[in-house]
Design a protein around this motif. Structure first.
Motif, PDB file in Angstrom:
ATOM      1  N   GLU A   1      -8.283  76.151 -24.154  1.00 46.32           N
ATOM      2  CA  GLU A   1      -8.319  75.363 -22.931  1.00 46.32           C
ATOM      3  C   GLU A   1      -7.305  75.894 -21.922  1.00 46.32           C
ATOM      4  O   GLU A   1      -6.318  76.551 -22.285  1.00 46.32           O
ATOM      5  CB  GLU A   1      -8.042  73.885 -23.238  1.00 46.32           C
ATOM      6  CG  GLU A   1      -6.652  73.603 -23.799  1.00 46.32           C
ATOM      7  CD  GLU A   1      -6.370  72.121 -23.933  1.00 46.32           C
ATOM      8  OE1 GLU A   1      -6.943  71.350 -23.150  1.00 46.32           O
ATOM      9  OE2 GLU A   1      -5.577  71.739 -24.822  1.00 46.32           O
ATOM     10  N   ASN A   2      -7.620  75.645 -20.662  1.00 41.93           N
ATOM     11  CA  ASN A   2      -6.770  76.004 -19.524  1.00 41.93           C
ATOM     12  C   ASN A   2      -6.623  77.512 -19.340  1.00 41.93           C
ATOM     13  O   ASN A   2      -5.736  77.957 -18.611  1.00 41.93           O
ATOM     14  CB  ASN A   2      -5.373  75.371 -19.652  1.00 41.93           C
ATOM     15  CG  ASN A   2      -5.411  73.869 -19.697  1.00 41.93           C
ATOM     16  OD1 ASN A   2      -6.208  73.239 -19.000  1.00 41.93           O
ATOM     17  ND2 ASN A   2      -4.573  73.272 -20.533  1.00 41.93           N
TER      18      ASN A   2
ATOM     19  N   ASP B   1     -10.548  71.622 -19.827  1.00 45.62           N
ATOM     20  CA  ASP B   1      -9.661  70.675 -20.497  1.00 45.62           C
ATOM     21  C   ASP B   1     -10.325  70.244 -21.796  1.00 45.62           C
ATOM     22  O   ASP B   1     -11.447  69.709 -21.796  1.00 45.62           O
ATOM     23  CB  ASP B   1      -9.393  69.480 -19.586  1.00 45.62           C
ATOM     24  CG  ASP B   1      -8.326  68.561 -20.164  1.00 45.62           C
ATOM     25  OD1 ASP B   1      -7.716  68.930 -21.191  1.00 45.62           O
ATOM     26  OD2 ASP B   1      -8.109  67.482 -19.588  1.00 45.62           O
TER      27      ASP B   1
ATOM     28  N   GLU C   1      -9.481  67.862 -23.695  1.00 42.70           N
ATOM     29  CA  GLU C   1      -9.595  66.415 -23.772  1.00 42.70           C
ATOM     30  C   GLU C   1     -10.808  65.896 -23.015  1.00 42.70           C
ATOM     31  O   GLU C   1     -11.193  64.740 -23.201  1.00 42.70           O
ATOM     32  CB  GLU C   1      -8.320  65.761 -23.222  1.00 42.70           C
ATOM     33  CG  GLU C   1      -7.107  65.868 -24.157  1.00 42.70           C
ATOM     34  CD  GLU C   1      -6.559  67.274 -24.258  1.00 42.70           C
ATOM     35  OE1 GLU C   1      -5.951  67.612 -25.289  1.00 42.70           O
ATOM     36  OE2 GLU C   1      -6.765  68.048 -23.291  1.00 42.70           O
ATOM     37  N   THR C   2     -11.401  66.722 -22.168  1.00 42.69           N
ATOM     38  CA  THR C   2     -12.586  66.309 -21.410  1.00 42.69           C
ATOM     39  C   THR C   2     -13.869  66.905 -21.987  1.00 42.69           C
ATOM     40  O   THR C   2     -14.866  66.215 -22.163  1.00 42.69           O
ATOM     41  CB  THR C   2     -12.438  66.714 -19.937  1.00 42.69           C
ATOM     42  OG1 THR C   2     -11.224  66.152 -19.413  1.00 42.69           O
ATOM     43  CG2 THR C   2     -13.614  66.214 -19.117  1.00 42.69           C
TER      44      THR C   2
ATOM     45  N   ASP D   1      -8.254  73.460 -28.646  1.00 44.23           N
ATOM     46  CA  ASP D   1      -7.153  72.640 -28.151  1.00 44.23           C
ATOM     47  C   ASP D   1      -5.841  73.399 -28.314  1.00 44.23           C
ATOM     48  O   ASP D   1      -5.555  73.963 -29.367  1.00 44.23           O
ATOM     49  CB  ASP D   1      -7.096  71.321 -28.922  1.00 44.23           C
ATOM     50  CG  ASP D   1      -6.105  70.345 -28.280  1.00 44.23           C
ATOM     51  OD1 ASP D   1      -5.736  70.570 -27.118  1.00 44.23           O
ATOM     52  OD2 ASP D   1      -5.714  69.364 -28.951  1.00 44.23           O
TER      53      ASP D   1
ATOM     54  N   GLU E   1      -0.241  71.652 -24.280  1.00 41.51           N
ATOM     55  CA  GLU E   1      -0.140  71.780 -22.834  1.00 41.51           C
ATOM     56  C   GLU E   1       1.204  71.276 -22.343  1.00 41.51           C
ATOM     57  O   GLU E   1       1.925  70.557 -23.046  1.00 41.51           O
ATOM     58  CB  GLU E   1      -1.268  70.998 -22.161  1.00 41.51           C
ATOM     59  CG  GLU E   1      -2.659  71.468 -22.544  1.00 41.51           C
ATOM     60  CD  GLU E   1      -3.738  70.638 -21.890  1.00 41.51           C
ATOM     61  OE1 GLU E   1      -3.953  70.830 -20.677  1.00 41.51           O
ATOM     62  OE2 GLU E   1      -4.343  69.805 -22.575  1.00 41.51           O
TER      63      GLU E   1
ATOM     64  N   PRO F   1      -0.467  65.657 -21.661  1.00 41.98           N
ATOM     65  CA  PRO F   1      -1.935  65.664 -21.615  1.00 41.98           C
ATOM     66  C   PRO F   1      -2.598  65.786 -22.984  1.00 41.98           C
ATOM     67  O   PRO F   1      -3.806  65.593 -23.094  1.00 41.98           O
ATOM     68  CB  PRO F   1      -2.241  66.886 -20.737  1.00 41.98           C
ATOM     69  CG  PRO F   1      -1.064  67.775 -20.890  1.00 41.98           C
ATOM     70  CD  PRO F   1       0.120  66.870 -21.082  1.00 41.98           C
ATOM     71  N   ASP F   2      -1.831  66.148 -23.997  1.00 44.72           N
ATOM     72  CA  ASP F   2      -2.404  66.314 -25.339  1.00 44.72           C
ATOM     73  C   ASP F   2      -2.522  64.945 -26.007  1.00 44.72           C
ATOM     74  O   ASP F   2      -1.615  64.501 -26.732  1.00 44.72           O
ATOM     75  CB  ASP F   2      -1.531  67.256 -26.173  1.00 44.72           C
ATOM     76  CG  ASP F   2      -1.424  68.632 -25.550  1.00 44.72           C
ATOM     77  OD1 ASP F   2      -2.471  69.206 -25.229  1.00 44.72           O
ATOM     78  OD2 ASP F   2      -0.290  69.117 -25.367  1.00 44.72           O
TER      79      ASP F   2
END
Length: 870
Positions: free
Chosen positions: A357-358, A415, A417-418, A454, A457, A488-489
């Motif tokens: 991610e990111n 993301d 988480e999304t 994951d 972050e 954010p994690d």
């Protein structure tokens, strides 16, 4: 068929060759007739009706028969005539008869005058051309025609021919017997070099006078098939798109023949001898036998199966007669060009990839396709398109130019988480559209499954920056706010701790657990670390993940002003004249606070000392400015410190007494100061003044050095005069040591008398007016270490004090004969002991009276060692 007669006249006959002429009789001479032979390989007919054999062949005893066709070009009427050839036996008399039957050309009769009138003559003959085959085998010279004039019966004539081939280059081909007029050819002719000769025949008498008008003789060289066709190129290259329909033009091959192009000898015909490879059909191409155009004749051209065809092309003259025509070959190479008839197809229906991610600009998956078209062409280059599964445009596919693979990359951060997974639908196409009738198969579409990984972050502060409003002057220990960060994690259990990263004035501290910010010093809006009323502090939030991550946040404190600064006078120095007129001093106030804690200001003078209000007066001009004037008529020039009370408009107000240094000077009529320093300052700049002062100082130093040098030279001169006397030689008693103190460990004298003589006799007891210029100044000086001033039994202190008094009372003593102060530098001296100065026996046997003659400097030594007063 409407033709009255048709005649054949034999003109001449050669060995194995013959020629004859066909012509019309009693027919309209304006008709344009085209002739054609039924056996063009053996016999040919010229436009003028001349029939001749085109090749050499044996004629059997059997009758040879062929037809000659005639066609009117305008009416298209056709006629024909049969020609029969038979072998005639040769007899000797035939040869003689044949030689006698050589055609004669008679000159036309000239115009004669009769009784003064012109006599009409017969019209000039039109001499038919003489047809002579090329490459004749002879024998040579070969007689062609006899030229004769009908006047040769009465006159002796001479005949000649002129023109190219006779007397002009190429010369000597045709010759004429000057007596008999027999015209002959001397060698074989080549039509490819010269196809026609134009000669002129002349007849003159023995005196050279022209007897007859010259006549023109045209000799046509009859073409023989003696040249093979030649292709312009030995290898011809052409292209044809694959899948072309029958009848598609491919290329044109061209051959030339040096023989007569209007005769059968130069009429070429083309044909294809072979085709390689022979798939899918041995006759994929055909050629126009007259123009050489090659076209496709069968369908099935497929570049992916056969990329190139090689054709052997043959060109044959005699209109392609395989028996009598001459042939030559060339190679035609036909390249089948590619068209987009094969769409790209994925090697798999589903591709898999993963991405942290990111992360951006990361290759997620590699899509592979196959395409049967020619590599690295627009029909092969693949273009990938995401048709579904990416509504926010987070992915892109680029094409690898070498492998034609599709590289799936991330262009926007994802993301975890999304979105934890994406399923993309991808289609592959070519840069150019597919050929007509070809559709994309299902293999041109595939799916790409992308898994998001994951990762830990950075914590982030929200809001960032955070702005709070606070009055300045807060005491230490005041809690300002709570500044916390978010992680954010959501699927990781982590703790966040806070630290201070930047605090320029060191005013704040943060709780490492809950993020509470507390003051540790007084907040001051007027601090240089505050810009535009805002103080910035930066804090760091760190988690305990693997690897640990951190984020920064900025706290902005907007400081509200309080009245904590008293106003000050501005400027702090000013000038004015000794009299109230003609000028005054304008002043204002400087306050580090802002509205409403600054102006308008109140200006006043204090009551004490009384001279302030007696000498000065202050008038307020407006809320920020005031004017200071002399109250008395005259004030002596000098520098005066005028206290001014300034009060701001704060609540409560804050006042301050500021000192204004006023220089009162003498002024001219314009109100300008006329003091010396004012004039110097006005006339010269600071640099110029400094340079002048340095020059003056250097000049004084040079003068002083010169004076010292002169004094020293005088002393050396006097010393040399004194030491000349051998009876008074004191070189054994006077020693020079370059020592300046220390090392007197073998005596008990009080050295404080040497180091600080002021303790022996204070300056207060010295008479006024006798202080030396080289002594210490009266004002404060750096303090030297204080040593004991207790008297010592020794006489060294008395000796020094007495010498000092004597020097003070001596107006001729130079400045350098003064007491020098040296600090104590330790023990151990290389000069040895000075205790012998106290011994009366060290030099008692010597006479020291002469020292009295050396001046007051040696008077004390003379008293000590010469037996004088103690």
């Amino acid at each position: 068929s409407g033709l009255r007669c048709f005649c054949v006249c034999i003109i001449t006959r050669l060995v194995r060759l013959f020629s004859l002429t066909v012509k019309f009789s009693n027919c309209n001479g304006k008709r344009k007739v085209q002739y054609e032979s039924s056996e063009p390989a053996d016999f040919k007919v010229d436009e003028d009706g001349m029939v001749y054999a085109v090749r050499s062949f044996p004629l059997s005893s059997e009758h040879a028969k062929f037809l000659i066709y005639a066609q009117d070009k305008e009416t298209q009427e056709k006629w024909q005539v049969a020609v029969k050839l038979s072998l005639k036996p040769t007899f000797p008399e035939d040869s003689v008869k044949e030689s006698q039957e050589i055609e004669e050309i008679v000159f036309p009769r000239q115009v004669n005058k009769h009784n003064g009138h012109l006599q009409r003559q017969k019209r000039d003959w039109v001499i038919p051309p003489i047809n002579l085959p090329e490459n004749s085998r002879g024998p040579f010279p070969q007689e062609l025609v006899r030229i004769r004039s009908d006047r040769d019966k009465n006159l002796s004539l001479r005949y000649s021919v002129t023109g190219p081939g006779a007397d002009q280059p190429p010369t000597g081909i045709f010759i004429i017997n000057p007596i008999s007029g027999q015209l002959s050819v001397t060698k074989p002719l080549d039509r490819e070099l010269i196809a026609r000769f134009h000669l002129r025949a002349h007849a003159v008498d023995i005196n050279g006078n022209q007897v007859e008008n010259p006549i023109d003789i045209v000799i046509n060289v009859i073409d023989m098939n003696d040249n093979r066709p030649e292709f312009l190129h030995q290898v011809w290259n052409g292209t044809v798109p694959e899948g072309s329909k029958p009848g598609t033009y491919v290329m044109t091959v061209t051959a030339i023949d040096a023989d007569d192009p209007n005769a059968l000898n130069g009429m070429l015909r083309y044909r294809i001898l072979s085709q390689a490879p022979s798939t899918p059909s041995p006759n994929m191409f055909t050629i126009n036998n007259e123009t050489g155009d090659i076209i496709t004749v069968a369908a099935g051209l497929d570049r992916e199966k056969v990329q190139q065809y090689t054709l052997i092309i043959q060109a044959t003259d005699m209109e392609g007669n395989p028996t009598y025509g001459l042939s030559n070959t060339a190679t035609a190479v036909i390249t089948v060009t590619d068209v987009n008839d094969n769409p790209p197809e994925f090697t798999a229906m589903t591709f898999y990839g993963e991405v942290p991610e990111n992360r951006v600009d990361v290759i997620v998956a590699n899509l592979t396709v196959t395409d049967k078209d020619q590599p690295h062409t627009p029909a092969w280059n693949a273009v990938y398109r995401i048709s579904g599964g990416d509504p926010t445009g987070r992915f892109a596919i680029q094409t690898d130019p070498n492998s034609n693979d599709g590289l799936v990359t991330v262009v926007k951060p994802i993301d975890f988480e999304t979105n934890r997974m994406f399923v993309l639908t991808v289609a592959a196409e070519n840069q150019v559209p597919l050929a007509k009738g070809i559709q994309h198969p299902p293999q041109s579409t595939a799916t790409v499954s992308v898994t998001v990984i994951d990762v830990n972050e950075n914590p982030y502060f929200a809001p960032n920056p955070k702005i709070i409003r606070q009055e300045e002057g807060l005491h230490a220990g005041t809690m300002l706010t709570t500044f916390t960060a978010q992680d954010p994690d959501r699927y990781m259990q982590q703790n966040i701790r806070y630290t201070k990263l930047s605090d320029p004035a060191n005013w704040l501290k943060i709780d490492p657990v809950n993020g509470q910010i507390t003051t540790i010093a007084v907040l001051d809006r007027e601090s240089p670390n505050v810009k535009n009323n805002i103080y910035n502090a930066t804090f760091l939030a760190s988690d305990n993940g693997i690897p640990p991550m951190s984020g920064t946040g900025t706290l902005q404190i907007y400081l509200l002003d309080i009245n904590d600064n008293a106003p000050q006078v501005l400027p702090q120095e000013a000038e004015t004249c000794e009299t109230p007129d003609p000028n005054s001093i304008n002043i204002t106030a400087l306050d580090y606070d802002i509205d409403p804690n600054a102006g308008p200001f109140a200006f006043d003078l204090p009551l004490s000392p009384a001279t302030i209000k007696r000498n000065w007066t202050i008038t307020r001009l407006n809320g920020d400015f005031a004017q200071l004037n002399l109250k008395i008529k005259f004030l002596e020039a000098g520098i005066y410190e005028v206290p001014i009370i300034i009060t701001d408009s704060g609540n409560p107000p804050k006042s301050n007494i500021s000192i204004l240094r006023v220089k009162v000077c003498q002024c001219d009529s314009n109100g300008d100061c006329t003091d010396v320093d004012r004039i110097v300052g006005a006339g010269l700049g600071t640099g110029a003044i400094i340079a002048i002062l340095l020059c003056i100082i250097i000049l004084l130093i040079l003068v002083l050095m010169f004076v010292v040098w002169m004094k020293r030279r005088d002393k050396e001169r006097q010393a040399k005069q004194l030491l000349i006397d051998p009876e008074d030689d004191v070189r054994d008693n006077i020693l020079k040591y370059d020592e300046e103190g220390g090392g007197e460990e073998d005596q008990d004298y009080d050295l404080s008398q040497l180091q600080q003589p002021d303790t022996v006799e204070p300056d207060a007891i010295k008479p006024v007016g006798i202080r030396r210029l080289d002594e210490r100044p009266i004002h404060a000086e750096p303090q030297y270490p204080v040593r004991s001033a207790a008297p010592h039994p020794g006489d060294i202190g008395d000796f020094i004090n007495e010498g000092l008094k004597a020097a003070d009372n001596d107006p001729t003593a130079p400045p350098y004969d003064s007491l020098l102060v040296f600090d104590y530098e330790g023990s151990g001296s290389t000069a040895g002991s000075l205790s012998s100065l106290n011994s009366s026996s060290s030099g008692g046997e010597q006479d020291y009276d002469y020292l009295n003659d050396w001046g007051p400097r040696f008077k004390k030594l003379a008293d000590m060692y010469g037996g004088g007063d103690d």
